[in-house]
Design a protein around this motif. Structure first.
Motif, PDB file in Angstrom:
ATOM      1  N   ALA A 417      -2.248   0.916   2.346  1.00  0.00           N
ATOM      2  CA  ALA A 417      -2.568   0.327   1.051  1.00  0.00           C
ATOM      3  C   ALA A 417      -1.569   0.775  -0.015  1.00  0.00           C
ATOM      4  O   ALA A 417      -1.187  -0.012  -0.896  1.00  0.00           O
ATOM      5  CB  ALA A 417      -3.987   0.706   0.633  1.00  0.00           C
ATOM      6  N   TYR A 418      -1.126   2.028   0.069  1.00  0.00           N
ATOM      7  CA  TYR A 418      -0.163   2.541  -0.899  1.00  0.00           C
ATOM      8  C   TYR A 418       1.186   1.847  -0.733  1.00  0.00           C
ATOM      9  O   TYR A 418       1.829   1.472  -1.722  1.00  0.00           O
ATOM     10  CB  TYR A 418      -0.015   4.045  -0.729  1.00  0.00           C
ATOM     11  CG  TYR A 418       0.896   4.709  -1.738  1.00  0.00           C
ATOM     12  CD1 TYR A 418       0.687   4.561  -3.100  1.00  0.00           C
ATOM     13  CD2 TYR A 418       1.974   5.497  -1.319  1.00  0.00           C
ATOM     14  CE1 TYR A 418       1.527   5.170  -4.024  1.00  0.00           C
ATOM     15  CE2 TYR A 418       2.804   6.119  -2.236  1.00  0.00           C
ATOM     16  CZ  TYR A 418       2.573   5.946  -3.581  1.00  0.00           C
ATOM     17  OH  TYR A 418       3.404   6.550  -4.497  1.00  0.00           O
ATOM     18  N   GLU A 419       1.612   1.665   0.508  1.00  0.00           N
ATOM     19  CA  GLU A 419       2.870   0.946   0.756  1.00  0.00           C
ATOM     20  C   GLU A 419       2.788  -0.476   0.210  1.00  0.00           C
ATOM     21  O   GLU A 419       3.738  -0.963  -0.433  1.00  0.00           O
ATOM     22  CB  GLU A 419       3.170   0.911   2.257  1.00  0.00           C
ATOM     23  CG  GLU A 419       3.579   2.248   2.850  1.00  0.00           C
ATOM     24  CD  GLU A 419       3.840   2.154   4.338  1.00  0.00           C
ATOM     25  OE1 GLU A 419       3.830   1.022   4.873  1.00  0.00           O
ATOM     26  OE2 GLU A 419       4.044   3.210   4.977  1.00  0.00           O
ATOM     27  N   ASP A 420       1.655  -1.148   0.456  1.00  0.00           N
ATOM     28  CA  ASP A 420       1.487  -2.519  -0.038  1.00  0.00           C
ATOM     29  C   ASP A 420       1.485  -2.541  -1.563  1.00  0.00           C
ATOM     30  O   ASP A 420       2.092  -3.429  -2.181  1.00  0.00           O
ATOM     31  CB  ASP A 420       0.178  -3.114   0.483  1.00  0.00           C
ATOM     32  CG  ASP A 420       0.191  -3.329   1.991  1.00  0.00           C
ATOM     33  OD1 ASP A 420       1.294  -3.325   2.575  1.00  0.00           O
ATOM     34  OD2 ASP A 420      -0.890  -3.477   2.578  1.00  0.00           O
ATOM     35  N   TRP A 421       0.806  -1.561  -2.170  1.00  0.00           N
ATOM     36  CA  TRP A 421       0.722  -1.500  -3.629  1.00  0.00           C
ATOM     37  C   TRP A 421       2.094  -1.242  -4.246  1.00  0.00           C
ATOM     38  O   TRP A 421       2.464  -1.880  -5.239  1.00  0.00           O
ATOM     39  CB  TRP A 421      -0.270  -0.411  -4.031  1.00  0.00           C
ATOM     40  CG  TRP A 421      -0.415  -0.237  -5.511  1.00  0.00           C
ATOM     41  CD1 TRP A 421      -1.130  -1.012  -6.367  1.00  0.00           C
ATOM     42  CD2 TRP A 421       0.194   0.802  -6.309  1.00  0.00           C
ATOM     43  NE1 TRP A 421      -1.021  -0.537  -7.650  1.00  0.00           N
ATOM     44  CE2 TRP A 421      -0.223   0.564  -7.652  1.00  0.00           C
ATOM     45  CE3 TRP A 421       1.015   1.888  -6.033  1.00  0.00           C
ATOM     46  CZ2 TRP A 421       0.182   1.398  -8.696  1.00  0.00           C
ATOM     47  CZ3 TRP A 421       1.407   2.708  -7.074  1.00  0.00           C
ATOM     48  CH2 TRP A 421       1.003   2.462  -8.386  1.00  0.00           C
ATOM     49  N   LEU A 422       2.860  -0.320  -3.643  1.00  0.00           N
ATOM     50  CA  LEU A 422       4.204  -0.053  -4.145  1.00  0.00           C
ATOM     51  C   LEU A 422       5.089  -1.283  -4.038  1.00  0.00           C
ATOM     52  O   LEU A 422       5.877  -1.581  -4.950  1.00  0.00           O
ATOM     53  CB  LEU A 422       4.845   1.102  -3.361  1.00  0.00           C
ATOM     54  CG  LEU A 422       4.456   2.522  -3.748  1.00  0.00           C
ATOM     55  CD1 LEU A 422       5.186   3.520  -2.854  1.00  0.00           C
ATOM     56  CD2 LEU A 422       4.765   2.817  -5.214  1.00  0.00           C
TER      57      LEU A 422
END
Length: 438
Positions: A417-422
């Motif tokens: 989720a963090y990779e997608d958000w970044l």
């Protein structure tokens, strides 16, 4: 449970350690770089001076890790991309009124000194000896805390792991919690959020070019530093020693079938194309039975803020404690006064294992006899009154496996989720990259 528990705290103030001392910031760069612009991020600039500081820092870190340096222009481009992402996050934090107050910063710095077994004055002297000003150090720690809090708010706190997902994970991964650890490194060829067929073909071409370099015998860490779009790429792509439950499911599946030194074929995910190398493997199989002394505890939390100082929070809890000692019900006061998610249950935290809570809380809890109420205790989350309701020795093997499974799933989901958000944040940020224009 909630942010009281250390597993959920990630790198928030309590998570800093000797890493900051092992990676000093660079001294001031040459004056010629001061006024030149490396990139514009929304309405802010990244100067050549800032970029030079970070490039020097990255260079020293790679040398310490014995990673062969990529070409200077490649390293500069990689570092600038990290700076752009950092600046975009800081802008979002500022625009949404996310702040790190001085009290939180001072507690974080005190923990860094404590973790290195030195005093604040010695910490300062060590940094200044390495050419790092105290102001520079404080600014970087404040930034790290702010970025961690932003990630928690925007990503981590929204991750949900269901009991059904835990059951499925345990059934599908019977060896997930063995004592065996894997040393993995990876390269990511990053994809935009919704890649076109032409972009996918370019990604595949990049991945094939990377594989050609690896087949020709180039060092994996050097290729990762030069080509990977992952945040850890600039450090050689190493994930460190981890059990398979602590790596992305895609990596875990391929790692089981690799021998030390072998490199996987390129693998697709939503983030892009991954290439994984198994550097080494250690440890044995099996998870030993585990018995622990558990403590049944409840607490009342009062958080400090701009309008409530430490002294006022402590005083408020002293008043509550006096009422409890004089016969007031702890649970009812917790429902009315506690700022913790456990307030609805009268502050009840259930049976707590050693290491589940932050050290300050655990030390105070362990000093209490059943029925006793602590004096006000300060932790990174505020001020607490703690009451111990009971203690027991419990076989927690199955409970531990479920807890580990839940934590592993949460970590995997949060990382993705963090990779997608970044990626979404980067795509929505105006960036004018001026490298190479002069």
């Amino acid at each position: 449970m909630n942010r009281l528990f250390s597993r959920s705290c990630a790198a928030l103030a309590i998570g800093f350690s000797c890493a900051m001392l092992a990676m000093p910031l660079a001294a001031a760069p040459r004056a010629v770089d001061v006024d030149r612009i490396a990139a514009v991020v929304n309405n802010e600039v990244i100067t050549r001076q800032e970029l030079r500081v970070r490039v020097d820092q990255a260079t020293r870190q790679l040398k310490r890790q014995n990673v062969e340096l990529p070409p200077a222009d490649v390293l500069e481009r990689q570092v600038l991309e990290r700076l752009i992402l950092e600046r975009a996050q800081l802008q979002l934090a500022r625009d949404t009124s996310l702040r790190v107050d001085d009290a939180t910063l001072e507690r974080a710095i005190a923990r860094i000194a404590e973790n290195n077994r030195i005093g604040i004055d010695q910490l300062r002297a060590t940094l200044e000896k390495d050419g790092v000003s105290w102001t520079q150090f404080r600014d970087q720690i404040r930034t790290e805390i702010l970025l961690t809090r932003l990630r928690e708010r925007e990503v981590d706190n929204k991750v949900v792991v269901t009991d059904a997902e835990v059951d499925n994970f345990l059934a599908s991964n019977p060896d997930a919690f063995s004592n065996q650890e894997y040393l993995l490194s990876h390269i990511l060829i990053g994809a935009p959020e919704r890649p076109t067929p032409e972009q996918i073909e370019r990604l595949r071409a990049r991945a094939e070019a990377v594989m050609a370099r690896l087949r020709a015998g180039e060092d994996f860490s050097r290729v990762a530093a030069a080509t990977s779009d992952a945040p850890d790429g600039i450090n050689g792509g190493s994930l460190g020693w981890r059990r398979l439950d602590r790596v992305p499911a895609l990596f875990a599946e391929v790692a089981r079938n690799l021998k030390p030194g072998e490199v996987s074929q390129p693998m697709r995910s939503a983030a892009g194309i991954h290439i994984v190398k198994l550097m080494d493997r250690r440890g044995g199989e099996g998870t030993a039975a585990l018995t622990l002394e558990q403590t049944h505890a409840r607490h009342i939390l009062v958080k400090t803020s701009e309008v409530l100082s430490d002294a006022e929070a402590e005083s408020r809890l002293r008043g509550l404690r006096e009422r409890i000692v004089n016969g007031a019900d702890f649970g009812e006061l917790a429902k009315a006064s506690s700022a913790d998610l456990s307030a609805a249950k009268g502050g009840d935290l259930g049976w707590v294992n050693p290491g589940d809570t932050v050290p300050e809380f655990e030390r105070a809890m362990n000093a209490l006899k059943p029925g006793e109420v602590s004096q006000p205790v300060r932790s990174p989350f505020g001020w607490h009154l703690i009451q111990v309701l009971g203690r027991r020795v419990q076989d927690v093997t199955d409970e531990r496996k479920r807890g580990l499974a839940r934590a592993a799933l949460r970590e995997r989901k949060a990382e993705q989720a963090y990779e997608d958000w970044l990626r979404q944040l980067r795509d929505s940020t105006y960036v004018d990259n001026r490298l190479g224009r002069e």
